[in-house]
Design a protein around this motif. Structure first.
Motif, mmCIF file in Angstrom:
data_model
loop_
_atom_site.group_PDB
_atom_site.id
_atom_site.type_symbol
_atom_site.label_atom_id
_atom_site.label_comp_id
_atom_site.label_asym_id
_atom_site.label_seq_id
_atom_site.Cartn_x
_atom_site.Cartn_y
_atom_site.Cartn_z
ATOM 1 N N SER A 99 0.737 -1.176 0.079
ATOM 2 C CA SER A 99 -0.009 0.080 0.089
ATOM 3 C C SER A 99 0.836 1.188 0.002
ATOM 4 N N LEU A 103 1.260 4.403 -2.663
ATOM 5 C CA LEU A 103 1.099 5.523 -2.523
ATOM 6 C C LEU A 103 1.975 6.428 -2.992
ATOM 7 N N PHE A 299 -3.233 1.090 -3.325
ATOM 8 C CA PHE A 299 -3.195 1.615 -1.957
ATOM 9 C C PHE A 299 -4.456 1.672 -1.316
#
Length: 454
Positions: A99, A103, A299
């Motif tokens: 994640s 991001l 994400f």
């Protein structure tokens, strides 16, 4: 809302075999990514501070480094049919780490999308002064790219098929126009017009200039049909992009005794020079938005267990990036993006070390690949990976000698292998994987432009 994998461009699933593409079309996109305006500028930078022979050597060495990284990472993406952020779950990062990877990709590339949109807006304003303000051009350009990327890989292939030949024709025109009054032999054998730069430093600039694109290469190669196709498209796309555009920039810098290639082409051929700037930006900005969208979708999926639709996310990110470009905020954002860029090389190092050497989660990938689905579970968090990622990224930031991005990549590989041998690479917690709804062939063919490609 459930979405089918195929219609959503496989943002959260494996690319199905029948959706794989011929290698040459993808090579055109790779060439378009490499031969952007930034490569023109890079060539001019080298040419201003190097002889032609030295610049050629720097481009050769830098290209070899990039091609090795792209081929290795690209083969992983091709074999698994997974984009970078999704693949990270089972190549050392776990759900939490993946994640964060998504991001980082999302923030970095949407930032560059906005910056590139602003650059093109300034060019359009110079091309058509007084027609509309720069902020309006920023919105128009950004939204135009957004509309193309919303169609997914096929839309971007269409864009590359138009802009790549046009860019090459215009570059050829600019070279002929600028060099007609110069002796080619003198340009090739003459000294550098500006302060000198070492070949090693030039190699670092070449490799560092495209390192982020190399790290996320799985976003592109997941559509390839074989390892050989990955290698062919990489060697053809990168070599032509680096040498055709890079050496053109070198010659122009020698002819004009300047490193400002934009000023050179716009002053010498005016209208055509501005079109070069615009097409050169178009060819890279679609991939900025596309990979940013994939990163953000992954994400949100891992952090909040919510599957966003890729097209919707593309539109939202494109609008946000365009607005930020229009209001000028992103002009102050480039420094942060450069710092964020040091986070990318260790991602590739860890993924390669896990997939080929440590192989802690390789069996899960191998077993699920046969069914065309994702592994049923993924590790929730892998502490050793996060520490290695942080240490390697910091090393890439503080190291000022050699080629920092490559050194941080190698460091992350070494540290991960050591951690794997010591038994420190282990996940804490297990998370079940949300399997996307599988689509029938008939449903896939019903989606305009997204049907199976044989």
């Amino acid at each position: 809302m459930a979405t089918t994998a195929h219609a959503d461009d496989f943002a959260l699933s494996r690319v199905r075999p029948e959706a794989r593409k011929p290698w040459f079309g993808i090579a055109v996109q790779r060439f378009g990514q490499v031969s952007a305006l930034s490569q023109f500028l890079l060539g001019a930078t080298l040419g201003y501070s190097m002889t032609f022979g030295e610049a050629f050597l720097a481009l050769l060495l830098g290209s070899i480094i990039l091609e090795v990284i792209m081929c290795i990472v690209g083969i992983i993406g091709q074999k698994e049919g997974l984009n970078t952020a999704l693949l990270a779950r089972w190549t050392g990062f776990g759900e939490v780490g993946a994640s964060l990877v998504g991001l980082a990709i999302g923030i970095s590339l949407i930032g560059w999308f906005g910056i590139q949109s602003a650059i093109s807006a300034e060019s359009l304003d110079a091309l058509l002064p007084g027609v509309m303000p720069i902020w309006a051009w920023s919105l128009l350009f950004g939204l135009a790219v957004t509309a193309i990327v919303a169609f997914g890989f096929k839309g971007m292939q269409w864009l590359a098929n138009i802009t790549v030949p046009l860019f090459l024709i215009l570059v050829g025109w600019s070279i002929i126009s600028e060099l007609v009054d110069h002796d080619l032999g003198e340009l090739v054998t003459g000294p550098a017009p500006g302060p000198t730069m070492s070949v090693w430093a030039g190699t670092g600039i070449v490799a560092g200039g495209l390192i982020v694109g190399a790290i996320i290469t799985a976003d592109m190669t997941r559509f390839n049909r074989s390892r050989a196709d990955v290698i062919k498209q990489t060697v053809v796309g990168v070599s032509l992009g680096e040498f055709v555009i890079g050496l053109a920039g070198v010659l122009l810098a020698h002819a004009a005794a300047s490193g400002n290639i934009v000023a050179i082409v716009t002053s010498s051929i005016g209208f055509v020079g501005l079109i070069i700037v615009i097409t050169g930006t178009l060819k890279i900005n679609d991939w900025n938005l596309y990979s940013s969208t994939l990163g953000l979708v992954n994400f949100i999926s891992t952090a909040f267990s919510k599957n966003l639709h890729r097209v919707t996310t593309t539109i939202v990110l494109g609008v946000v990036g365009s607005i930020l470009a229009a209001v000028g905020i992103l002009g102050q954002f480039s420094g942060f993006l450069i710092i964020l860029g040091v986070a990318f090389p260790p991602i590739a190092g860890i993924m390669v070390a896990e997939y080929f050497i440590v192989r802690r989660w390789r069996p899960e990938l191998d077993a699920s690949r046969e069914t065309g689905r994702l592994p049923e579970t993924a590790p929730r968090i892998v502490p050793a990976t996060l520490v290695i990622w942080l240490v390697s990224a910091l090393a890439g930031y503080v190291i000022t000698w050699g080629i920092p991005p490559v050194l941080s990549l190698i460091l992350s590989m070494v540290l991960y292998v050591i951690a794997g041998k010591l038994g420190w690479v282990r996940g804490i917690g297990t998370a079940r994987t949300a399997q996307p709804e599988l689509e029938t062939d008939a449903a896939a063919d019903a989606v305009p432009g997204l049907g199976a490609t044989h």
